[in-house]
Write an enzyme that holds these catalytic residues in place. Structure first.
Site, mmCIF file in Angstrom:
data_model
loop_
_atom_site.group_PDB
_atom_site.id
_atom_site.type_symbol
_atom_site.label_atom_id
_atom_site.label_comp_id
_atom_site.label_asym_id
_atom_site.label_seq_id
_atom_site.Cartn_x
_atom_site.Cartn_y
_atom_site.Cartn_z
ATOM 1 N N LYS A 23 0.835 -1.213 0.000
ATOM 2 C CA LYS A 23 0.000 0.000 0.000
ATOM 3 C C LYS A 23 0.867 1.259 0.000
ATOM 4 C CE LYS A 23 -1.672 1.573 4.096
ATOM 5 N NZ LYS A 23 -1.385 2.980 4.411
ATOM 6 N N ASN A 24 1.854 1.288 0.898
ATOM 7 C CA ASN A 24 2.608 2.529 1.067
ATOM 8 C C ASN A 24 3.606 2.788 -0.055
ATOM 9 O OD1 ASN A 24 1.117 3.096 3.275
ATOM 10 N ND2 ASN A 24 2.660 2.451 4.779
ATOM 11 N N ARG A 95 -3.909 10.823 4.178
ATOM 12 C CA ARG A 95 -2.763 11.706 4.234
ATOM 13 C C ARG A 95 -1.786 11.471 3.074
ATOM 14 N NH1 ARG A 95 0.578 14.323 8.072
ATOM 15 N NH2 ARG A 95 2.726 13.884 7.540
ATOM 16 N N CYS A 119 -4.120 13.216 12.420
ATOM 17 C CA CYS A 119 -5.011 12.070 12.340
ATOM 18 C C CYS A 119 -4.944 11.368 13.674
ATOM 19 C CB CYS A 119 -4.670 11.156 11.177
ATOM 20 S SG CYS A 119 -3.300 10.091 11.497
ATOM 21 N N ARG A 124 1.141 14.616 12.951
ATOM 22 C CA ARG A 124 1.571 14.339 11.573
ATOM 23 C C ARG A 124 1.679 15.616 10.737
ATOM 24 N NH1 ARG A 124 -1.050 8.897 9.345
ATOM 25 N NH2 ARG A 124 0.969 8.718 8.353
ATOM 26 N N ASP A 127 5.585 20.112 7.793
ATOM 27 C CA ASP A 127 6.523 21.235 7.703
ATOM 28 C C ASP A 127 7.786 20.899 6.895
ATOM 29 O OD1 ASP A 127 6.808 19.524 9.912
ATOM 30 O OD2 ASP A 127 8.040 20.946 11.013
ATOM 31 N N ASP A 310 4.588 0.474 12.133
ATOM 32 C CA ASP A 310 3.346 -0.107 11.628
ATOM 33 C C ASP A 310 3.124 -1.546 12.119
ATOM 34 O OD1 ASP A 310 2.950 2.253 10.310
ATOM 35 O OD2 ASP A 310 3.685 1.535 8.380
ATOM 36 N N ARG A 402 -8.585 -0.140 4.813
ATOM 37 C CA ARG A 402 -7.639 0.787 4.170
ATOM 38 C C ARG A 402 -6.339 0.079 3.787
ATOM 39 N NH1 ARG A 402 -6.740 6.326 7.038
ATOM 40 N NH2 ARG A 402 -5.442 6.367 5.192
HETATM 41 N N1 EPU Z 1 6.827 14.617 10.602
HETATM 42 C C1 EPU Z 1 6.927 15.949 10.918
HETATM 43 N N2 EPU Z 1 6.951 16.862 9.891
HETATM 44 C C2 EPU Z 1 6.856 16.474 8.591
HETATM 45 C C3 EPU Z 1 6.750 15.110 8.277
HETATM 46 C C4 EPU Z 1 6.740 14.178 9.317
HETATM 47 O O1 EPU Z 1 7.007 16.323 12.084
HETATM 48 O O2 EPU Z 1 6.869 17.350 7.713
HETATM 49 C C5 EPU Z 1 6.791 13.611 11.694
HETATM 50 C C6 EPU Z 1 5.418 12.936 11.755
HETATM 51 O O3 EPU Z 1 4.491 13.681 12.498
HETATM 52 C C7 EPU Z 1 5.753 11.609 12.396
HETATM 53 C C8 EPU Z 1 7.182 11.326 11.910
HETATM 54 O O4 EPU Z 1 7.689 12.570 11.407
HETATM 55 O O5 EPU Z 1 5.740 11.729 13.788
HETATM 56 C C9 EPU Z 1 7.295 10.287 10.822
HETATM 57 O O6 EPU Z 1 6.398 10.603 9.784
HETATM 58 P P1 EPU Z 1 6.642 10.216 8.254
HETATM 59 O O7 EPU Z 1 6.578 11.452 7.444
HETATM 60 O O8 EPU Z 1 7.872 9.362 8.148
HETATM 61 O O9 EPU Z 1 5.376 9.305 7.972
HETATM 62 P P2 EPU Z 1 4.383 9.356 6.741
HETATM 63 O O10 EPU Z 1 5.126 9.514 5.482
HETATM 64 O O11 EPU Z 1 3.290 10.291 7.040
HETATM 65 C C10 EPU Z 1 4.493 6.788 6.254
HETATM 66 C C11 EPU Z 1 3.496 5.663 6.185
HETATM 67 C C12 EPU Z 1 3.001 5.322 7.581
HETATM 68 C C13 EPU Z 1 4.194 4.929 8.444
HETATM 69 C C14 EPU Z 1 5.245 6.052 8.433
HETATM 70 C C15 EPU Z 1 6.514 5.695 9.186
HETATM 71 C C16 EPU Z 1 2.451 6.022 4.056
HETATM 72 C C17 EPU Z 1 1.224 6.336 3.301
HETATM 73 N N3 EPU Z 1 2.367 6.060 5.372
HETATM 74 O O12 EPU Z 1 3.787 7.882 6.818
HETATM 75 O O13 EPU Z 1 2.140 4.213 7.437
HETATM 76 O O14 EPU Z 1 3.759 4.703 9.759
HETATM 77 O O15 EPU Z 1 5.599 6.379 7.072
HETATM 78 O O16 EPU Z 1 7.068 4.549 8.683
HETATM 79 O O17 EPU Z 1 3.486 5.718 3.466
HETATM 80 C C18 EPU Z 1 0.273 2.854 7.905
HETATM 81 O O18 EPU Z 1 0.478 2.260 6.850
HETATM 82 O O19 EPU Z 1 -0.520 2.422 8.781
HETATM 83 C C19 EPU Z 1 0.988 4.101 8.170
HETATM 84 C C20 EPU Z 1 0.558 5.005 9.058
#
Ligand code: EPU
Length: 437
Positions: A23-24, A95, A119, A124, A127, A310, A402
């Site tokens: 998925k991701n 997201r 969420c 999340r 920035d 995850d 999802r």
């Molecule tokens: N963060 C910030 N600022 C940003 C971006 C991230 O503070 O601009 C923080 C987030 O709030 C979080 C941390 O950095 O606390 C990590 O977030 P990241 O950006 O790495 O996560 P993501 O890209 O939003 C993806 C997966 C998630 C998975 C995370 C970590 C997708 C669609 N989602 O999320 O998957 O938990 O990486 O590996 O790729 C799931 O599949 O259930 C899921 C939530």
């Protein structure tokens, strides 16, 4: 009408299960297809509501798409783009659709994308995505809940991420594919999904080097260098880890196919330390089994290659009946222990203090009516219900839908006693008269 699972615990899972596409990864590949003019086709696409939402986002740009569920493929014809807006209606549902920002800024030099907001599992923020785009030369305004990005000219630069954010790394990779010169993303995320994205982009004609390490260099190419492609998504390591957990929870023995074992090294190592047996039987198949009561372990969730956040909830479900005390520290999200109150209802002994959870193994869980609060918390309740004595009802399945394709069918094929129903079908099947725990 809201669907529920009814699970009768205590059956050992046996047989074989095939893991679907990640998925991701696939959601980001779909957004990337927007970069090249013409029709790209992506294979090994799981049938998930998140995939449907991403298709809606892409359709909203005036791009033609089709989804062949039998063939497990999506086709995206990005010859023409008639809108640069991704509406809140979709981005708020998922997201991951925020990734369209980088693709639109690259291809159209402009994007208007709704801010995803927080969420259930945490704030999340986005920035790093915004700061990175600004460093590349985009002018960004945030108004009425939307990011307006204008970028007549993007110029490659060095970008350091404070946290190796998966989404920010991906958005900035997409934004810099057509930038002038080279972009260097330092402290980049190293997840397998990032490598898949780089492979997709390079197949399309981009020049991305270093994906899978903490420094990714994107050498800008011209729009005319990009062409549509056919591409197969990598297997879903989190779905694989979930099935590994379910088999171990049931004290069963099963083969998990279409998995890249190297993507699960940290998780596998913990399961082995807990007492499970995991054997590589083919390059993309593992045999998982467990005979005895598990031993407790401690772990901290970390960006890849550390313990995946995850799969934290799945491991917590296993620890609830393990021998001893296990401590989990969740270091990525502020609120990713939402399974805890539900596991407590099933008889678990868990003490939560901010981002730490102390799990004292009990002899057994008992079935209860519980609710999926988010995708992975929901999946962990399924794992818990499989090992519990008696019947569990799991509500709010839309969260589980999802990220898990045909979850109940795959579990049934392994011998689990699981039924999907809603109040209407329940009456039809006469289940209402059965006893409830
Ligand atoms: N963060 C910030 N600022 C940003 C971006 C991230 O503070 O601009 C923080 C987030 O709030 C979080 C941390 O950095 O606390 C990590 O977030 P990241 O950006 O790495 O996560 P993501 O890209 O939003 C993806 C997966 C998630 C998975 C995370 C970590 C997708 C669609 N989602 O999320 O998957 O938990 O990486 O590996 O790729 C799931 O599949 O259930 C899921 C939530």
């Amino acid at each position: 009408m809201a669907d529920k699972y009814k699970i009768q615990g205590g059956t050992q899972l046996k047989g074989e299960v095939n893991i679907g596409g990640a998925k991701n990864a696939v959601l980001k590949l779909m957004a990337s297809a927007v970069l090249a003019q013409g029709e790209s086709r992506i294979y090994n696409v799981p049938d998930l509501t998140d995939v449907d939402i991403m298709l809606e986002v892409i359709n909203g740009l005036g791009i033609k798409t089709s989804h062949d569920k039998k063939e497990k493929s999506v086709t995206i014809d990005a010859t023409n783009i008639t809108s640069v807006t991704a509406q809140y209606e979709y981005v708020s549902k998922m997201r991951a659709s925020f990734i369209i920002l980088g693709a639109l800024v690259s291809r159209c030099k402009e994007a208007i994308v709704a801010l995803p907001g927080g969420c259930a599992i945490g704030e999340r923020r986005v920035d790093f995505h915004i700061k990175g785009l600004e460093a590349l030369g985009a002018k960004i305004k945030i108004e009425n809940g939307y990011v307006h990005a204008k970028a007549p000219k993007l110029v490659g630069t060095d970008i350091y991420l404070d946290i190796p954010s998966v989404g920010a790394t991906e958005n900035l990779m997409l934004a810099s594919v057509l930038a002038e010169g080279s972009t260097r993303i330092q402290n980049a995320a190293q997840e397998p999904e990032i490598i898949d994205l780089a492979n997709f982009l390079n197949t399309m004609g981009a020049d991305v080097v270093g994906a899978g390490t903490s420094e990714i260099v994107i050498n800008g190419v011209k729009q005319s260098d990009l062409h549509p492609i056919e591409y197969t998504t990598i297997p879903d390591r989190i779905e694989a880890g979930t099935f590994m957990s379910a088999v171990v929870a049931s004290k069963g023995k099963a083969i998990i196919r279409n998995v890249f074992p190297a993507h699960l090294t940290f998780f596998t190592d913990k399961l082995i330390k807990m007492g499970a047996s995991i054997k590589l039987i083919e390059p993309t198949a593992i045999e998982v089994s467990c005979k005895n009561r598990l031993n407790s372990v401690n772990f901290v969730t970390q960006p890849y290659p550390g313990f995946p956040t995850d799969l934290q909830s799945m491991a917590m479900a296993l620890l609830t009946t393990a021998n001893g005390v296990g401590i989990i520290t969740e270091s990525l999200y502020e609120n990713r222990f939402m399974q805890v109150p539900h596991l407590l209802r099933m008889g678990a002994d868990i003490h939560q203090d901010r981002n730490h959870a102390i799990i004292k193994g009990v002899k057994k869980l008992t079935g209860a009516t519980v609710s999926a609060s988010d995708l992975r918390a929901g999946a962990s309740l399924v794992v818990a219900a499989i090992m519990a004595d008696g019947t569990s009802i799991i509500e709010n399945l839309h969260h589980i839908d999802r990220g898990y394709e045909n979850f109940d069918a795959k579990l049934t094929a392994l011998g689990a006693n699981i039924i999907r129903y809603n109040d209407e079908t329940e009456i039809t099947k006469g289940l209402k008269n059965e006893s409830r725990v």
